[in-house]
Design an enzyme around this catalytic site. Structure first.
Site, PDB file in Angstrom:
ATOM      1  N   CYS A  39       0.843  -1.199   0.000  1.00 15.85           N
ATOM      2  CA  CYS A  39       0.000   0.000   0.000  1.00 15.85           C
ATOM      3  C   CYS A  39       0.882   1.254   0.000  1.00 15.85           C
ATOM      4  O   CYS A  39       1.860   1.326   0.743  1.00 15.85           O
ATOM      5  CB  CYS A  39      -0.916  -0.010   1.231  1.00 15.85           C
ATOM      6  SG  CYS A  39      -2.022   1.417   1.278  1.00 15.85           S
ATOM      7  N   CYS A  79       0.475   4.947   6.914  1.00 17.06           N
ATOM      8  CA  CYS A  79      -0.176   4.784   8.229  1.00 17.06           C
ATOM      9  C   CYS A  79       0.800   4.071   9.188  1.00 17.06           C
ATOM     10  O   CYS A  79       1.207   2.934   8.930  1.00 17.06           O
ATOM     11  CB  CYS A  79      -1.458   3.966   8.079  1.00 17.06           C
ATOM     12  SG  CYS A  79      -2.503   4.571   6.724  1.00 17.06           S
ATOM     13  N   CYS A 103       0.379   0.381  10.347  1.00 17.67           N
ATOM     14  CA  CYS A 103      -0.096  -0.656   9.426  1.00 17.67           C
ATOM     15  C   CYS A 103       1.006  -1.519   8.814  1.00 17.67           C
ATOM     16  O   CYS A 103       1.910  -1.026   8.136  1.00 17.67           O
ATOM     17  CB  CYS A 103      -0.924  -0.026   8.308  1.00 17.67           C
ATOM     18  SG  CYS A 103      -1.699  -1.302   7.278  1.00 17.67           S
ATOM     19  N   CYS A 109     -16.526  -9.209   5.830  1.00 17.70           N
ATOM     20  CA  CYS A 109     -15.876  -7.917   5.557  1.00 17.70           C
ATOM     21  C   CYS A 109     -14.649  -8.129   4.691  1.00 17.70           C
ATOM     22  O   CYS A 109     -13.724  -8.847   5.085  1.00 17.70           O
ATOM     23  CB  CYS A 109     -15.420  -7.258   6.846  1.00 17.70           C
ATOM     24  SG  CYS A 109     -16.722  -7.103   8.069  1.00 17.70           S
ATOM     25  N   CYS A 147     -19.603  -6.207   3.913  1.00 13.63           N
ATOM     26  CA  CYS A 147     -18.885  -4.992   4.305  1.00 13.63           C
ATOM     27  C   CYS A 147     -17.602  -4.950   3.487  1.00 13.63           C
ATOM     28  O   CYS A 147     -17.021  -5.986   3.192  1.00 13.63           O
ATOM     29  CB  CYS A 147     -18.561  -5.046   5.803  1.00 13.63           C
ATOM     30  SG  CYS A 147     -17.587  -3.634   6.382  1.00 13.63           S
ATOM     31  N   CYS A 192     -19.418   2.062   8.879  1.00 11.79           N
ATOM     32  CA  CYS A 192     -18.642   1.422   9.943  1.00 11.79           C
ATOM     33  C   CYS A 192     -17.415   2.306  10.120  1.00 11.79           C
ATOM     34  O   CYS A 192     -16.581   2.402   9.209  1.00 11.79           O
ATOM     35  CB  CYS A 192     -18.247   0.006   9.513  1.00 11.79           C
ATOM     36  SG  CYS A 192     -17.124  -0.811  10.668  1.00 11.79           S
ATOM     37  N   ARG A 234     -17.787  -2.402  18.178  1.00 12.11           N
ATOM     38  CA  ARG A 234     -17.054  -3.664  17.980  1.00 12.11           C
ATOM     39  C   ARG A 234     -15.756  -3.712  18.775  1.00 12.11           C
ATOM     40  O   ARG A 234     -14.908  -2.824  18.655  1.00 12.11           O
ATOM     41  CB  ARG A 234     -16.752  -3.881  16.494  1.00 12.11           C
ATOM     42  CG  ARG A 234     -16.036  -5.215  16.267  1.00 12.11           C
ATOM     43  CD  ARG A 234     -15.838  -5.557  14.801  1.00 12.11           C
ATOM     44  NE  ARG A 234     -17.100  -5.625  14.107  1.00 12.11           N
ATOM     45  CZ  ARG A 234     -17.368  -4.978  12.972  1.00 12.11           C
ATOM     46  NH1 ARG A 234     -16.456  -4.232  12.405  1.00 12.11           N
ATOM     47  NH2 ARG A 234     -18.546  -5.095  12.416  1.00 12.11           N
TER      48      ARG A 234
END
Ligand code: SAM
Ligand code: DTB
Ligand code: SF4
Length: 360
Positions: free
Chosen positions: A74, A78, A81, A118, A149, A209, A281
């Site tokens: 990616c 972040c 991550c 998801c 999701c 979400c 969650r």
């Protein structure tokens, strides 16, 4: 009992609630949120548990299974991550998973008891061609009778519309932390970029979400800032994932100070009080939590989990352990597309609510 709604004004966009269900507020002040975080732990958990009981079945927990449909490489930075191409985490990057493999994984998740599937992709923002490929996955997964999701990064409005047309129920797009902490964690996009995608998802008519991560060096005030942002949205996110940072070697946050577990529970409790009808969650981080801590999270108002041995790239408790935990606590898994009796969702017509569910 259902909530009586005022007639919807013709000029009102479809995602705007004409009236909120009783006890649901979007006008929280920052001072009120700070005051909740400052409560003694027992008072806070008692209040959160009381709100939870007033709006939801406290013995019912929604179970979702995650699948990484496109892993690693990616371009974003972040700091938490393991999928960022900028950090050496030893993760093997993988291209978009073939449709048949996704459907096979969804069937397995359904057979083990998940009701929502998801699909996550390590993209900054998907291309239109990729949206078409994911839309095909959504159609197939939805046709199995699962809720769907996706979390794919930033979306344009036409892309959100295409996913909605394919049958996507929820879009996960986290704000991750308070706006004042965001630049310390991510520099390749802005908070406003996130808010813009959330607006596109809402306008497309999907459920939102949206939550964050606790344990990234943020202050209590910055946790309050994040929850205040979520709880003052005109319509609360239907699902609010509260993740504990999974500190992955190779990421800039690998050596982040270990979070006090009670501060994690406090964050869940405040989320429950502020957003009484959302599914809160208990998300990443369960692999290192014992059963007692997870039970405390459920008491404080968590009513959804990720279920299955893997999150996206890191571990999660195995399904047998979760089934045993539910049995010990007398927790039932929430059904899918069933008539809901007096639980979090309330009225089907209300945009603050999810479709009807009832205990199995
Ligand atoms: N690339 C898309 C995006 O960022 O929106 C979707 C996938 S991304 C992995 C989804 C979410 O996973 C992030 O927003 C973050 O909240 C969560 N996440 C990622 N790594 C994590 C970690 N190490 N610990 C806890 N949560 C994490
Ligand atoms: C969310 O809030 N947490 C999930 C899901 N939404 C996509 C992701 C957690 C990822 C944890 C690290 C990993 O397994 O890569
Ligand atoms: Fe990419 Fe999403 Fe990971 Fe950020 S959180 S690096 S956008 S996969």
């Amino acid at each position: 009992m259902s909530t009586v709604l005022e007639p919807r004004s013709k000029s009102m966009p479809p995602h705007v609630a004409p009236t909120a269900p009783a006890g649901v507020r979007s006008d929280w002040s920052r001072a009120e949120v700070d005051a909740l975080f400052a409560l003694p732990f027992m008072d806070l958990v008692f209040r959160a548990a009381s709100v939870h009981r007033a709006h939801c079945d406290p013995n019912q927990v929604q179970v979702s299974t995650l699948l990484s449909i496109k892993t690693g490489a990616c371009p974003e930075d972040c700091a938490y991550c393991p999928q960022s191409a900028r950090y050496d985490t030893g993760l093997k990057a993988e291209k978009l998973m073939p449709l048949a493999e996704v459907v096979a994984k969804a069937k397995l998740a359904q057979a083990s008891g998940a009701t929502r599937f998801c699909m996550g992709a390590a993209w900054r923002a998907p291309k239109d061609k990729e949206i078409a490929q994911v839309a095909a996955m959504v159609r197939e997964v939805k046709s199995l009778g699962l809720e769907t999701c996706c979390t794919l990064g930033m979306l344009s409005k036409p892309q959100a519309d295409a996913l909605k047309d394919a049958g996507l129920d929820y879009y996960n797009h986290n704000l991750d932390t308070g706006a004042s902490h965001y630049g310390d964690i991510i520099t390749t996009r802005t908070y406003q970029d996130r808010l813009d995608t959330l607006a596109a998802v809402r306008e497309a008519g999907m459920k939102v979400c949206c939550g964050g991560i606790v344990g990234m060096g943020e202050t209590t005030a910055q946790r309050a800032e994040l929850l205040h942002t979520l709880a003052t949205m005109a319509v609360h996110p239907e699902s609010v994932p509260v993740n504990e940072l999974v500190a992955v070697p190779g990421t800039p946050l690998a050596d982040a100070a270990k979070l006090d577990p009670f501060d994690f529970v406090r964050t869940i409790a405040v989320a429950r009080i502020l957003m009484p009808r959302a599914h809160v969650r208990l998300s990443a981080g369960r692999a290192t939590m014992d059963d007692a801590l997870q039970a405390l999270c459920f008491l404080a108002g968590a009513n959804s989990i990720f279920y299955g041995e893997k999150l996206l790239t890191t571990g999660n408790p195995d399904t047998a352990a979760d089934q045993a935990l539910f049995a010990r606590l007398g927790i039932r898994a929430e059904g899918v597309f069933e008539e809901r009796v007096e639980t979090c969702a309330g009225h089907d017509d209300h945009p603050q609510a999810e479709p009807g569910h009832a205990a199995r």
